[in-house]
Each structure stands twice: as structure tokens, then as C-alpha cells.
Design a protein around this motif. Structure first.
Motif, short mmCIF file in Angstrom:
data_model
loop_
_atom_site.label_atom_id
_atom_site.label_comp_id
_atom_site.label_asym_id
_atom_site.label_seq_id
_atom_site.Cartn_x
_atom_site.Cartn_y
_atom_site.Cartn_z
N PRO A 188 0.73 -1.30 0.10
CA PRO A 188 -0.02 -0.13 0.03
C PRO A 188 0.71 1.18 -0.05
CG PRO A 188 -0.86 -1.69 1.49
CD PRO A 188 0.42 -2.04 1.27
N TRP A 189 1.95 1.29 0.75
CA TRP A 189 2.82 2.23 0.71
C TRP A 189 3.53 2.82 -0.68
CZ3 TRP A 189 2.34 5.38 4.93
CH2 TRP A 189 1.34 5.01 6.04
N GLU A 190 3.94 1.73 -1.15
CA GLU A 190 4.52 1.89 -2.49
C GLU A 190 3.32 2.38 -3.53
OE1 GLU A 190 6.78 1.49 -5.98
OE2 GLU A 190 7.25 1.79 -4.04
N TYR A 191 2.09 1.59 -3.48
CA TYR A 191 1.08 2.24 -4.22
C TYR A 191 0.86 3.56 -4.06
CZ TYR A 191 -3.47 1.92 -6.46
OH TYR A 191 -4.64 2.02 -7.48
N TRP A 192 0.80 4.08 -2.97
CA TRP A 192 0.29 5.35 -2.70
C TRP A 192 1.40 6.36 -3.05
CZ3 TRP A 192 1.31 8.54 2.82
CH2 TRP A 192 0.52 9.70 2.63
N ASN A 193 2.45 5.86 -3.33
CA ASN A 193 4.00 6.64 -3.83
C ASN A 193 3.68 6.85 -5.12
OD1 ASN A 193 7.09 6.18 -4.87
ND2 ASN A 193 6.54 8.05 -4.01
N THR A 194 3.30 5.74 -5.92
CA THR A 194 3.17 5.57 -7.57
C THR A 194 1.87 6.03 -8.09
OG1 THR A 194 2.79 3.14 -7.31
CG2 THR A 194 5.25 3.78 -7.49
N ASP A 195 0.75 5.46 -7.57
CA ASP A 195 -0.42 5.65 -8.02
C ASP A 195 -1.22 6.66 -7.38
OD1 ASP A 195 0.53 2.89 -9.01
OD2 ASP A 195 -1.20 2.89 -10.17
N GLY A 196 -1.17 6.77 -6.34
CA GLY A 196 -1.91 7.69 -5.27
C GLY A 196 -3.47 6.83 -4.81
N ILE A 197 -3.76 7.40 -3.85
CA ILE A 197 -5.09 6.84 -3.06
C ILE A 197 -6.14 8.16 -2.84
CG2 ILE A 197 -5.97 5.50 -1.35
CD1 ILE A 197 -3.25 4.49 -0.65
N VAL A 198 -7.32 7.91 -3.20
CA VAL A 198 -8.12 9.16 -3.03
C VAL A 198 -8.62 9.14 -1.71
CG1 VAL A 198 -9.02 9.24 -5.57
CG2 VAL A 198 -10.11 7.84 -3.66
N THR A 199 -9.27 10.12 -1.28
CA THR A 199 -9.91 10.35 0.10
C THR A 199 -11.25 9.56 0.19
OG1 THR A 199 -11.23 12.30 -0.75
CG2 THR A 199 -8.90 12.87 0.07
N GLY A 200 -11.54 9.32 1.30
CA GLY A 200 -12.66 8.59 1.75
C GLY A 200 -12.54 7.94 2.96
N GLY A 201 -13.73 7.84 3.68
CA GLY A 201 -13.61 7.48 5.05
C GLY A 201 -14.62 6.27 5.41
N LEU A 202 -15.16 6.36 6.59
CA LEU A 202 -16.14 4.87 6.79
C LEU A 202 -17.22 4.97 5.92
CD1 LEU A 202 -15.98 5.81 10.79
CD2 LEU A 202 -14.67 4.13 9.59
N TYR A 203 -18.15 3.99 6.13
CA TYR A 203 -19.20 3.63 5.50
C TYR A 203 -20.14 4.94 5.88
CZ TYR A 203 -23.58 0.92 4.12
OH TYR A 203 -24.81 0.47 3.63
N LYS A 204 -20.81 5.59 4.59
CA LYS A 204 -21.70 6.42 4.61
C LYS A 204 -21.24 7.56 5.33
CE LYS A 204 -25.68 3.97 2.90
NZ LYS A 204 -27.18 3.51 3.47
N SER A 205 -20.03 8.06 5.42
CA SER A 205 -19.50 9.14 6.35
C SER A 205 -19.34 10.46 5.64
CB SER A 205 -18.16 8.68 6.77
OG SER A 205 -17.03 8.52 5.97
N ASN A 206 -19.36 10.40 4.08
CA ASN A 206 -19.04 11.61 3.35
C ASN A 206 -18.02 12.19 3.81
OD1 ASN A 206 -21.78 11.17 1.93
ND2 ASN A 206 -22.89 12.05 3.96
N GLN A 207 -16.86 11.40 3.99
CA GLN A 207 -15.63 11.98 4.35
C GLN A 207 -14.54 12.14 3.25
OE1 GLN A 207 -14.69 9.21 7.76
NE2 GLN A 207 -14.98 11.02 8.99
N GLY A 208 -14.92 12.05 1.95
CA GLY A 208 -14.29 12.21 0.77
C GLY A 208 -14.87 11.71 -0.46
N CYS A 209 -13.96 11.33 -1.62
CA CYS A 209 -14.17 10.77 -2.82
C CYS A 209 -15.05 9.38 -2.74
CB CYS A 209 -12.99 10.49 -3.71
SG CYS A 209 -13.40 10.00 -5.24
N LYS A 210 -14.39 8.36 -1.88
CA LYS A 210 -14.78 7.23 -1.75
C LYS A 210 -14.67 6.74 -0.47
CE LYS A 210 -13.40 4.18 -4.98
NZ LYS A 210 -12.56 3.39 -5.91
N ASP A 211 -15.98 6.55 -0.09
CA ASP A 211 -16.08 6.09 1.60
C ASP A 211 -16.13 4.43 1.33
OD1 ASP A 211 -16.12 8.54 2.63
OD2 ASP A 211 -18.31 8.44 2.84
#
Length: 337
Positions: free
Chosen positions: A164-187
Motif C-alpha cells: 500500500p505504501w508503494e502504491y501511495w507513492n506511485t499511483d496515489g489513493i483518493v480520499t474517503g472514510g467510513l461507510y456513508k461518512s461523506n469523508q471524501g471521494c470514496k467512502d
């Protein structure tokens, strides 16, 4: 008479075998046995016996042999002559970072590898913006899109700690939180369920917890997927007590993994030390600090089994002796800001 004697011998043998059968790992009898052996922690009922197969999946989210460090930036980067405090709690050190205090719920999915990562990533963005920017990184995006044995892993069937840390560096990860939390792009789309005893949430066995499909768009139509991507720098690994302490003290919580034994799911309080030698699998978590309790050194750890498990979602584990491998499988990086 010979027949009766033979019958009695067989009956006694069967009874003797039955008496030697170990109690079920989630039974009250097993919990009592743990509490007779454990000197630094207390066990109690967290799950029903019928949940055992699901518990094994929850506790087996780190694939064996997946920790390769193929793309690691550095290993043990800190000067160990530096001092660290006797105790440390990231929640107190960075009180304005709400994500550090959040206990997530991976639901009935073996995605702990993704949760341990995105939780620490979220914390680190807040910490390294001087506690001014709080975003939540999406476990959904990581769990579903970093998929494959040469990537992060197999979604709900387990993954790696370093991937996951390599993927965060190369591809990036979008925002998002808990189930139905409306904390970003993809909860998280997998609904919380009752892992433990009966409660208000649906029972886990009534829901489908297959790995969600990778969708590179936001569930919130007002957000753009590419604009919601966050990135990390090259990741590091920390393979002893002092290195882990220095990293957390300077940069924030890290992800780590450990071997789960069949007594661990029953944890309630205290400093966990295994009382059993029956391994269940590998589990990833977030280490947020350390301390000492009744002369026993511990790591302070956030789990992802909801806040009604363990000590309000947290647990402590013996520190300094690589107990259950907790100090040998770690990863973290700084965010790209």
C-alpha cells in the motif's frame, strides 16, 4: 463378559479422547483458560462461537510471505542514539488530528492491510500540515484498486503491509472514510456488521463481503477522482523497538503486522501476551504509541474491528521482544504535500 469388558475399554478410551479435546477458541471455557494463564491482560467475550470462520478471515488479512520490501526507500533510517520519552500517545501529541482517534471497521472483509495503511496515511497528512489539514484516505480505493499478487494483494482475501505504501507513492489513493461518512471521494462501501455479540447492526453472515470492484470515480458527484488523489513519498521500514519509537515520535503512527494466535480475538484489556501456540493468520494494524503498564512495556495499537471490540477498539501488546512478530513487519512514509 469378554464383550462387556471390551465395550468398557473402548468407552473409556473414547471418553478419554473426548476429555482431551481443546475448547473452542471463542468459548467461555477457553476464555477462562486464558485468564488462568495470562498475567498482564484480561480476556472476555467479543464474538459468538458461530463467528469463528469469519473471525479467522478478519485475523488473516496479511498474506504469508507478502512482505518483500522490494521498493523500500530505507530501512531503519533513524539515529538510535536519539532519546525518546518513556511513554507516547499520538492522540495527545497531535490533538487536532481527528483521524488519529478514529477507530474504523473493516467489516467482514480481510482488508486490515488496507486499513492499517490508510489510517496512518490520514494521520500523517494532518500531522505534517501542522494539524491544519484533516483528510481521510480511502480504504475502499486501496482495497479494490491495488489488486493482484504483484500489487497489494487480493482485496478482502488479504494483502501486504508494504504494498500500500508503494502504491501511495506511485499511483496515489483518493480520499474517503467510513461507510456513508461523506469523508471524501470514496467512502467504504462494505456495511458495518455485528462481528461481536448481538447489537443494532446487521449480522455479518447476512451480508455479502466480496471485494468491491475498482471504480475510478467518486461516489460524491461533486468531487473529481484525479483531484482527490493523495500521494506519499518513498516508504521506509523499521525493524526494532527504537526505530519504531523514533518514527512514531517524529512522523506519526505507522502500519505493522503480527501473527494472530487463537487467544487474541478474546482480548479485553491489559498488555497482550499470547497464551496459545495455535496461529490463526497475520493481521495488520496501526501503532500509535507506547508506554508501560504494571512494569510491562507495551505498544499502543488501534485495531479496525470497530470500537466495541477490545478496549474501545484499541489494544496493547508486549513491546521490545518482537512479540508475535510485531516489530519485524512495518512500513510508513511521509505524504507528498
Amino acid at each position: 463378559m469378554k464383550f462387556l469388558t471390551a465395550f468398557l475399554v473402548v468407552s473409556l478410551a473414547v471418553a478419554s479422547q473426548g476429555a482431551s479435546i481443546d475448547p473452542h477458541p471463542l468459548s467461555l471455557e477457553f476464555i477462562d483458560q486464558i485468564n488462568e494463564k495470562a498475567t498482564t491482560w484480561v480476556a472476555g467475550k467479543n464474538f459468538e462461537i458461530s463467528d469463528w470462520e469469519r473471525v479467522k478471515k478478519l485475523a488473516s488479512g496479511v498474506l504469508p510471505g507478502s512482505y518483500s520490501l522490494e521498493n523500500v526507500g530505507s530501512i531503519n533510517p533513524h539515529d538510535e542514539s536519539e532519546d525518546v520519552p518513556e511513554s507516547f500517545d499520538s492522540r495527545e501529541a497531535w490533538p487536532n488530528c481527528a483521524s488519529i482517534k478514529q477507530i474504523r471497521d473493516q467489516s467482514s472483509c480481510g482488508s486490515c492491510w488496507a486499513f492499517g495503511a490508510v489510517e496512518a496515511m490520514s494521520d500523517r497528512i494532518c500531522i505534517h500540515t501542522n494539524q491544519t489539514e484533516q483528510v481521510y484516505i480511502s480504504a475502499e480505493d486501496l482495497n479494490s484498486c491495488c489488486y493482484g499478487i504483484f500489487a497489494c494483494g487480493l482485496g478482502c482475501n488479504g494483502g501486504s503491509v508494504d504494498g500500500p505504501w508503494e502504491y501511495w507513492n506511485t499511483d496515489g489513493i483518493v480520499t474517503g472514510g467510513l461507510y456513508k461518512s461523506n469523508q471524501g471521494c470514496k467512502d467504504y462501501t462494505l456495511e458495518p456488521c455485528e462481528h461481536h455479540t448481538t447489537g443494532s447492526k446487521p449480522q455479518c453472515d447476512s451480508l455479502d463481503y466480496s471485494t468491491p470492484a475498482c471504480v475510478r470515480s467518486c461516489s460524491d458527484s461533486s468531487l473529481n477522482y484525479k483531484d482527490s488523489l493523495t500521494f506519499g513519498q518513498k516508504y521506509s521500514a523499521f525493524h526494532n523497538e527504537k526505530q519504531i519509537q523514533l518514527e512514531i515520535y517524529k512522523n506519526g503512527p505507522i502500519e505493522a503486522a503480527f501473527t494472530v494466535y487463537d487467544d487474541f480475538p478474546n482480548y479485553k484489556s491489559g498488555v497482550y501476551q499470547k497464551t496459545s501456540n495455535k496461529a490463526v493468520g497475520g493481521h495488520a494494524i496501526k501503532i500509535i504509541g507506547w508506554g508501560t503498564e504494571n512494569d510491562t512495556p507495551y505498544w499502543l495499537i488501534a485495531n479496525s474491528w470497530d470500537s466495541d471490540w477490545g478496549d474501545n477498539g484499541y489494544f496493547k501488546m508486549l513491546r521490545g521482544s518482537n512479540h508475535c512478530g510485531i516489530e519485524s513487519e512495518t512500513a510508513a512514509s511521509l505524504p507528498q504535500l
